[in-house]
Design an enzyme around this catalytic site. Structure first.
Site, PDB file in Angstrom:
ATOM      1  N   LYS A 258       0.851  -1.205   0.000  1.00  0.00           N
ATOM      2  CA  LYS A 258       0.000   0.000   0.000  1.00  0.00           C
ATOM      3  C   LYS A 258       0.888   1.257   0.000  1.00  0.00           C
ATOM      4  O   LYS A 258       1.960   1.248  -0.603  1.00  0.00           O
ATOM      5  CB  LYS A 258      -0.976  -0.047   1.179  1.00  0.00           C
ATOM      6  CG  LYS A 258      -1.800  -1.348   1.190  1.00  0.00           C
ATOM      7  CD  LYS A 258      -2.945  -1.341   2.139  1.00  0.00           C
ATOM      8  CE  LYS A 258      -3.670  -2.682   2.075  1.00  0.00           C
ATOM      9  NZ  LYS A 258      -4.836  -2.740   2.932  1.00  0.00           N
TER      10      LYS A 258
ATOM     11  N   GLU B 157     -11.652 -10.089  -0.329  1.00  0.00           N
ATOM     12  CA  GLU B 157     -11.205  -9.234   0.777  1.00  0.00           C
ATOM     13  C   GLU B 157     -12.413  -8.548   1.412  1.00  0.00           C
ATOM     14  O   GLU B 157     -12.844  -7.480   0.938  1.00  0.00           O
ATOM     15  CB  GLU B 157     -10.239  -8.153   0.259  1.00  0.00           C
ATOM     16  CG  GLU B 157      -8.943  -8.677  -0.301  1.00  0.00           C
ATOM     17  CD  GLU B 157      -7.816  -7.649  -0.171  1.00  0.00           C
ATOM     18  OE1 GLU B 157      -6.743  -8.042   0.288  1.00  0.00           O
ATOM     19  OE2 GLU B 157      -8.015  -6.464  -0.500  1.00  0.00           O
TER      20      GLU B 157
END
Ligand code: 13P
Length: 254
Positions: free
Chosen positions: A11, A166
């Site tokens: 990320k 997810e």
């Protein structure tokens, strides 16, 4: 033989120092791992550097791509640029992009299509939010998110592709569905794809992502329809990520 696929999604984290250190440690800990596909998804700025120094058995994943190939699109990066610097996987439809950048299923489907058309492997993220989970809508939401790709591109688009389940409420929260619940959603996803093409469904890699750590990885990856893990926070620590990789490798070695 289907090897597990473990991807570390870094990320928006990193610095020159941190990236150098993480890569050195990952190279030392993972260079001799076989029977397990491994990739890291650094921030775009670091991809070229990581790609040049990372061990051959660790592949590069991009966190995002634009739908255009070139032109006046300030701030965007094309699939050709990613391919040129060694990217093999591209994450698409991550809930953080859906939420913070308002990417909808139609736009995500366009990104998916451009990734496929350049022979890179899309990691299509799907999953429900907390309210949808509590009201029993998980499978319905997953089906809807898959439908946009299926309707626009057909089931062939899932050949040599990855789906990552997810649940949004599990991302970065330390909370996870039980392994049995995850298995049930993964089986549902595979069965749904199988209604279009049994063979593609069988070969499909379905990863789980959301608060994976070295404690919960073993039980989750042991389930038959859980073929891999998309790891966020735990991938920023080389020891933890390497442990997760080794757990996955051992779990699927039968
Ligand atoms: P965490 O592992 O930090 O929950 O993140 C999961 C994720 O979003 C991977 O793409």
């Amino acid at each position: 033989m289907k090897y597990p696929l473990i991807i570390g999604n870094w990320k928006l984290n990193g610095s020159n120092l941190m990236v150098n250190s993480l890569i050195n440690q990952l190279n030392q800990k993972l260079f001799n791992i076989k029977n397990c596909h491994i990739a890291v998804a650094p921030p775009i700025l670091y991809i070229d550097r990581v790609s040049k120094v990372i061990s051959d058995n660790i592949k590069i994943c991009a966190q995002n791509v634009d739908i255009s190939l070139c032109g006046a699109y300030t701030g965007d990066v094309s699939i050709e640029m990613l391919k040129e610097i060694g990217v093999q996987y591209v994450i698409v439809g991550h809930s953080e992009r859906r939420n913070y950048h308002k990417e909808d299923d139609n736009y995500i489907s366009k990104k998916y299509s451009i990734i496929k058309s350049f022979d890179l492997i899309p990691i299509l993220c799907i999953g429900e939010n907390e309210t949808q989970n509590k009201t029993g809508k998980t499978k319905e939401i997953c089906k809807l998110q898959l439908a946009s790709v299926l309707d626009n591109q057909g089931v062939q688009a899932f050949e040599n592709a990855v789906i990552a389940y997810e649940p949004i409420w599990a991302i970065g929260t330390g909370r996870c569905p039980t392994p049995v619940q995850i298995q049930s959603v993964h089986k549902f996803i595979r069965d749904y794809i199988a209604t279009y093409d049994m063979n593609i469904a069988k070969k499909l890699i379905i990863q789980y992502g959301g608060s994976i750590n070295e404690k919960n990885a073993a039980e989750i990856i042991s389930k038959p329809d859980i073929d891999g893990l998309l790891v966020g926070n735990s991938s920023l620590n080389a020891s933890v990520f390497s442990k997760i990789v080794k757990i996955a490798q051992a779990s699927k070695l039968i």
